[in-house]
Structures are given as C-alpha cells and as structure tokens.
Design a protein around this motif. Structure first.
Motif, PDB file in Angstrom:
ATOM      1  N   LEU A 191       0.828  -1.199   0.000  1.00 13.32           N
ATOM      2  CA  LEU A 191       0.000   0.000   0.000  1.00 13.32           C
ATOM      3  C   LEU A 191       0.867   1.255   0.000  1.00 13.32           C
ATOM      4  O   LEU A 191       2.047   1.214   0.348  1.00 13.32           O
ATOM      5  CB  LEU A 191      -0.917  -0.021   1.226  1.00 13.32           C
ATOM      6  N   PRO A 192       0.297   2.398  -0.380  1.00  6.97           N
ATOM      7  CA  PRO A 192       1.074   3.645  -0.426  1.00  6.97           C
ATOM      8  C   PRO A 192       1.617   4.031   0.947  1.00  6.97           C
ATOM      9  O   PRO A 192       1.055   3.652   1.981  1.00  6.97           O
ATOM     10  CB  PRO A 192       0.050   4.678  -0.924  1.00  6.97           C
ATOM     11  N   PRO A 193       2.706   4.796   0.982  1.00  8.64           N
ATOM     12  CA  PRO A 193       3.307   5.194   2.271  1.00  8.64           C
ATOM     13  C   PRO A 193       2.339   5.908   3.198  1.00  8.64           C
ATOM     14  O   PRO A 193       2.395   5.737   4.415  1.00  8.64           O
ATOM     15  CB  PRO A 193       4.458   6.114   1.852  1.00  8.64           C
ATOM     16  N   LEU A 194       1.440   6.718   2.647  1.00  8.52           N
ATOM     17  CA  LEU A 194       0.479   7.439   3.482  1.00  8.52           C
ATOM     18  C   LEU A 194      -0.439   6.471   4.227  1.00  8.52           C
ATOM     19  O   LEU A 194      -0.745   6.676   5.412  1.00  8.52           O
ATOM     20  CB  LEU A 194      -0.352   8.392   2.618  1.00  8.52           C
ATOM     21  N   VAL A 195      -0.861   5.405   3.545  1.00 11.31           N
ATOM     22  CA  VAL A 195      -1.724   4.410   4.183  1.00 11.31           C
ATOM     23  C   VAL A 195      -0.948   3.654   5.255  1.00 11.31           C
ATOM     24  O   VAL A 195      -1.456   3.403   6.354  1.00 11.31           O
ATOM     25  CB  VAL A 195      -2.288   3.435   3.133  1.00 11.31           C
ATOM     26  N   ARG A 196       0.301   3.308   4.965  1.00  9.19           N
ATOM     27  CA  ARG A 196       1.123   2.597   5.949  1.00  9.19           C
ATOM     28  C   ARG A 196       1.344   3.449   7.194  1.00  9.19           C
ATOM     29  O   ARG A 196       1.373   2.928   8.314  1.00  9.19           O
ATOM     30  CB  ARG A 196       2.468   2.208   5.334  1.00  9.19           C
ATOM     31  N   ALA A 197       1.482   4.750   7.018  1.00  6.65           N
ATOM     32  CA  ALA A 197       1.778   5.623   8.154  1.00  6.65           C
ATOM     33  C   ALA A 197       0.592   5.743   9.107  1.00  6.65           C
ATOM     34  O   ALA A 197       0.773   5.833  10.325  1.00  6.65           O
ATOM     35  CB  ALA A 197       2.190   7.003   7.651  1.00  6.65           C
ATOM     36  N   GLN A 198      -0.627   5.741   8.574  1.00  8.77           N
ATOM     37  CA  GLN A 198      -1.790   5.912   9.438  1.00  8.77           C
ATOM     38  C   GLN A 198      -2.389   4.596   9.921  1.00  8.77           C
ATOM     39  O   GLN A 198      -3.295   4.607  10.761  1.00  8.77           O
ATOM     40  CB  GLN A 198      -2.870   6.740   8.728  1.00  8.77           C
ATOM     41  N   ALA A 199      -1.898   3.465   9.446  1.00 11.47           N
ATOM     42  CA  ALA A 199      -2.470   2.173   9.824  1.00 11.47           C
ATOM     43  C   ALA A 199      -2.502   1.934  11.332  1.00 11.47           C
ATOM     44  O   ALA A 199      -3.499   1.417  11.857  1.00 11.47           O
ATOM     45  CB  ALA A 199      -1.724   1.039   9.115  1.00 11.47           C
ATOM     46  N   PRO A 200      -1.455   2.300  12.107  1.00 11.41           N
ATOM     47  CA  PRO A 200      -1.497   2.052  13.555  1.00 11.41           C
ATOM     48  C   PRO A 200      -2.578   2.825  14.306  1.00 11.41           C
ATOM     49  O   PRO A 200      -2.777   2.580  15.496  1.00 11.41           O
ATOM     50  CB  PRO A 200      -0.095   2.471  14.024  1.00 11.41           C
ATOM     51  N   LEU A 201      -3.263   3.744  13.641  1.00  6.92           N
ATOM     52  CA  LEU A 201      -4.344   4.470  14.306  1.00  6.92           C
ATOM     53  C   LEU A 201      -5.596   3.623  14.474  1.00  6.92           C
ATOM     54  O   LEU A 201      -6.471   3.963  15.279  1.00  6.92           O
ATOM     55  CB  LEU A 201      -4.698   5.739  13.506  1.00  6.92           C
ATOM     56  N   TRP A 202      -5.701   2.523  13.726  1.00  2.00           N
ATOM     57  CA  TRP A 202      -6.928   1.725  13.725  1.00  2.00           C
ATOM     58  C   TRP A 202      -6.791   0.525  14.652  1.00  2.00           C
ATOM     59  O   TRP A 202      -5.759  -0.135  14.677  1.00  2.00           O
ATOM     60  CB  TRP A 202      -7.223   1.232  12.305  1.00  2.00           C
ATOM     61  N   PRO A 203      -7.839   0.199  15.404  1.00  2.00           N
ATOM     62  CA  PRO A 203      -7.775  -0.995  16.270  1.00  2.00           C
ATOM     63  C   PRO A 203      -7.610  -2.289  15.484  1.00  2.00           C
ATOM     64  O   PRO A 203      -6.998  -3.241  15.969  1.00  2.00           O
ATOM     65  CB  PRO A 203      -9.115  -0.962  17.013  1.00  2.00           C
ATOM     66  N   SER A 204      -8.139  -2.332  14.275  1.00  2.00           N
ATOM     67  CA  SER A 204      -8.023  -3.535  13.451  1.00  2.00           C
ATOM     68  C   SER A 204      -6.571  -3.834  13.090  1.00  2.00           C
ATOM     69  O   SER A 204      -6.191  -5.000  12.926  1.00  2.00           O
ATOM     70  CB  SER A 204      -8.866  -3.395  12.181  1.00  2.00           C
ATOM     71  N   TYR A 205      -5.738  -2.803  12.958  1.00  2.00           N
ATOM     72  CA  TYR A 205      -4.313  -3.015  12.678  1.00  2.00           C
ATOM     73  C   TYR A 205      -3.657  -3.772  13.825  1.00  2.00           C
ATOM     74  O   TYR A 205      -2.893  -4.725  13.606  1.00  2.00           O
ATOM     75  CB  TYR A 205      -3.626  -1.668  12.455  1.00  2.00           C
ATOM     76  N   HIS A 206      -3.923  -3.365  15.046  1.00  2.00           N
ATOM     77  CA  HIS A 206      -3.302  -3.988  16.210  1.00  2.00           C
ATOM     78  C   HIS A 206      -3.838  -5.395  16.441  1.00  2.00           C
ATOM     79  O   HIS A 206      -3.085  -6.302  16.805  1.00  2.00           O
ATOM     80  CB  HIS A 206      -3.520  -3.113  17.436  1.00  2.00           C
ATOM     81  N   LEU A 207      -5.140  -5.588  16.223  1.00  2.63           N
ATOM     82  CA  LEU A 207      -5.694  -6.935  16.354  1.00  2.63           C
ATOM     83  C   LEU A 207      -5.133  -7.859  15.281  1.00  2.63           C
ATOM     84  O   LEU A 207      -4.821  -9.027  15.551  1.00  2.63           O
ATOM     85  CB  LEU A 207      -7.219  -6.888  16.263  1.00  2.63           C
ATOM     86  N   ASN A 208      -4.957  -7.342  14.076  1.00  2.16           N
ATOM     87  CA  ASN A 208      -4.388  -8.155  13.004  1.00  2.16           C
ATOM     88  C   ASN A 208      -2.949  -8.541  13.309  1.00  2.16           C
ATOM     89  O   ASN A 208      -2.517  -9.656  13.005  1.00  2.16           O
ATOM     90  CB  ASN A 208      -4.456  -7.400  11.679  1.00  2.16           C
ATOM     91  N   ALA A 209      -2.194  -7.631  13.933  1.00  2.00           N
ATOM     92  CA  ALA A 209      -0.813  -7.955  14.315  1.00  2.00           C
ATOM     93  C   ALA A 209      -0.792  -9.115  15.302  1.00  2.00           C
ATOM     94  O   ALA A 209       0.052 -10.017  15.203  1.00  2.00           O
ATOM     95  CB  ALA A 209      -0.132  -6.728  14.910  1.00  2.00           C
ATOM     96  N   LEU A 210      -1.717  -9.120  16.244  1.00  2.00           N
ATOM     97  CA  LEU A 210      -1.796 -10.229  17.204  1.00  2.00           C
ATOM     98  C   LEU A 210      -2.225 -11.518  16.515  1.00  2.00           C
ATOM     99  O   LEU A 210      -1.727 -12.609  16.837  1.00  2.00           O
ATOM    100  CB  LEU A 210      -2.785  -9.874  18.321  1.00  2.00           C
ATOM    101  N   ALA A 211      -3.153 -11.420  15.565  1.00  2.00           N
ATOM    102  CA  ALA A 211      -3.600 -12.612  14.835  1.00  2.00           C
ATOM    103  C   ALA A 211      -2.478 -13.176  13.971  1.00  2.00           C
ATOM    104  O   ALA A 211      -2.298 -14.405  13.900  1.00  2.00           O
ATOM    105  CB  ALA A 211      -4.818 -12.267  13.982  1.00  2.00           C
ATOM    106  N   GLN A 212      -1.724 -12.294  13.306  1.00  2.00           N
ATOM    107  CA  GLN A 212      -0.606 -12.770  12.491  1.00  2.00           C
ATOM    108  C   GLN A 212       0.456 -13.428  13.356  1.00  2.00           C
ATOM    109  O   GLN A 212       1.052 -14.449  12.976  1.00  2.00           O
ATOM    110  CB  GLN A 212       0.013 -11.592  11.716  1.00  2.00           C
ATOM    111  N   SER A 213       0.706 -12.882  14.526  1.00  2.16           N
ATOM    112  CA  SER A 213       1.655 -13.496  15.450  1.00  2.16           C
ATOM    113  C   SER A 213       1.166 -14.871  15.909  1.00  2.16           C
ATOM    114  O   SER A 213       1.971 -15.799  16.077  1.00  2.16           O
ATOM    115  CB  SER A 213       1.865 -12.582  16.654  1.00  2.16           C
ATOM    116  N   ALA A 214      -0.138 -15.009  16.087  1.00  2.00           N
ATOM    117  CA  ALA A 214      -0.700 -16.280  16.543  1.00  2.00           C
ATOM    118  C   ALA A 214      -0.470 -17.400  15.533  1.00  2.00           C
ATOM    119  O   ALA A 214      -0.301 -18.564  15.920  1.00  2.00           O
ATOM    120  CB  ALA A 214      -2.196 -16.127  16.820  1.00  2.00           C
ATOM    121  N   VAL A 215      -0.450 -17.070  14.235  1.00  2.00           N
ATOM    122  CA  VAL A 215      -0.266 -18.105  13.218  1.00  2.00           C
ATOM    123  C   VAL A 215       1.189 -18.242  12.791  1.00  2.00           C
ATOM    124  O   VAL A 215       1.486 -18.967  11.829  1.00  2.00           O
ATOM    125  CB  VAL A 215      -1.159 -17.854  11.981  1.00  2.00           C
TER     126      VAL A 215
END
Length: 248
Positions: A191-215
């Motif tokens: 994704l574009p740099p602007l999208v990557r920069a704002q991704a940590p603002l969303w709760p879904s980003y953090h939940l996805n990080a935990l889900a990716q770690s789980a697998v």
C-alpha cells in the motif's frame, strides 16, 4: 438484590440476546459467510498464484476482518435501532442490572467471533492446506474472541451517535475502509506510504498484528498492541457509556 439473582439476570439477558441473533438469519448468515467467502476466493481459489505463505496470512487477516462485524453491526447498529423503537427505554424500566443489557450484547459478539474463527480455521486447514499447530489454532481463536471487545466499544459509541435509519450506512462507512486501511486485504507493504503511516491508528491493525503473530508471523512484541487495544477499549467505552446515560 442477592448476588445469585444478579448473576441470573446477567445470564438470562445474555441467553436472550444470543438466541435473538442466532434465530435471525439476516444477521447470522452474512456475518458468518462474508469473511468466509473472501477467504475462499483469495486464500483458496487464488492461492496458487501467490506465495505459499499467503493462505496463512489471509487466514489471520480475514479472521480479524470477520470478528470486527459482530461488535460493529450486532452491537452498534442494533443499539441505534433499539434506541429509536423504544426497546432500550423498556429495558431500562425492567428490574435488572443496568449493565446486563450491554453484557448480553458483548457476549453475543464474542460468541459470533468464536463461530467465525472456527469456520475460517476449518476452511484453512481443509481447503487451503494451512499448516497450523494446535497451540497456534487455540491462540488465534483466543485472540479473535477477545478481539471482538474493542469493536463492541466502538459499536456502542456509534450506536449513541447515529439514528437507527442511518446506522447501517454509518457502520459500513467505517467497517470496510478501516479493514482496507489496516492492511487486512493486502499486506501493508503493498500500500502507499500514506496508508502505511496511518495504519497504527486503527484498532483492526493492532488486532491483526496479534492474529498474524498467533499463526507464526513475526510482528514484534505483542505488548504494544495489547496495551493500545486495552486503552482504546477503555476510552471509547467510557465516552459511549457517558453519552448513553445523557442521551439514552
């Protein structure tokens, strides 16, 4: 009121809320099948055209995508509708603990999250041939079930902000863009740099990080994501409850 009766009131409200939605195909089937259909298309049908790790990545990301819906739709949209049709006023007049109404909806969202992650893991193991250990499957399930709670808080806030007729549009306006901007449909590196920069603002980003770690993917320490989700839940829930008390 004796503690036994208080517990029974919570239990009855939870049972009634879960049964109400489990008996509503218009809510149950789309909530269950929407993430499953996406996973079948991209994690199974198109998996051969991508990297071998893609089905495992998509299993975690679409699990996150799936468990967002029960809190946003089943909690937020239904609350807005029930405020409009007077059901919330009736609930408040009943001799039951005030928090039982919210606890019942939260339990319903967590039950739906459990069903969604079970369905997706079954599809991943049988059709996408994702290799997961039993501990990884359990960890992913626990992440998804607990991960429904922040979206219950967000759904509660939305339910206090919008009217019943506008709730479906408002929830969809938040649900789908948030999934895309968090990197659930495509890896953030694509994704574009602007999208990557704002991704940590969303709760879904953090939940996805935990889900990716789980697998099995390396997403760094889990604590920053856990603390962010906990803080988000507490703050949003406090604002939503305050609005609910003021505006009903």
């Amino acid at each position: 009121m004796p503690r036994r009766r208080i517990f029974a009131a919570y239990l009855q409200e939870t049972r009634a809320e879960c049964l109400r939605y489990l008996r509503s195909p218009s809510f149950l089937l789309p909530t269950l099948l929407f993430p499953a259909v996406f996973f079948l298309m991209f994690g199974v049908v198109l998996a051969g055209r991508s990297t071998p790790e893609a089905p495992r990545f998509l299993l975690a990301s679409y699990s996150t995508f799936g468990v967002m819906a029960p809190g946003l739709f089943g909690f937020g949209m239904s609350l807005a509708l029930e405020r409009d049709n007077g059901l919330l006023t009736l609930k408040r007049a009943l001799p039951m603990p005030p928090a039982a109404y919210l606890a019942g909806k939260m339990a319903m969202a967590m039950l739906m999250a459990a069903l969604i992650t079970t369905l997706l893991q079954t599809l991943g193991l049988t059709l996408a041939h994702v290799q997961l250990q039993a501990l990884q499957m359990l960890r992913l399930a626990l992440v998804c079930i607990a991960g429904a709670v922040p979206f219950c808080a967000l759904g509660l806030l939305l339910g206090t902000l919008v009217k019943g007729q506008g709730a479906p549009a408002m929830v969809n306006l938040l649900y789908l863009p948030m999934a895309f901007l968090s990197g659930l449909w495509f890896p953030l590196q694509m994704l574009p740099p602007l999208v990557r920069a704002q991704a940590p603002l969303w709760p879904s980003y953090h939940l996805n990080a935990l889900a990716q770690s789980a697998v099995g993917f390396d997403t760094g320490s889990a604590w920053p994501h856990l603390l962010w989700l906990a803080a988000f839940t507490v703050v949003v829930l406090a604002i939503a409850v305050r609005r609910l008390r003021r505006h009903g």
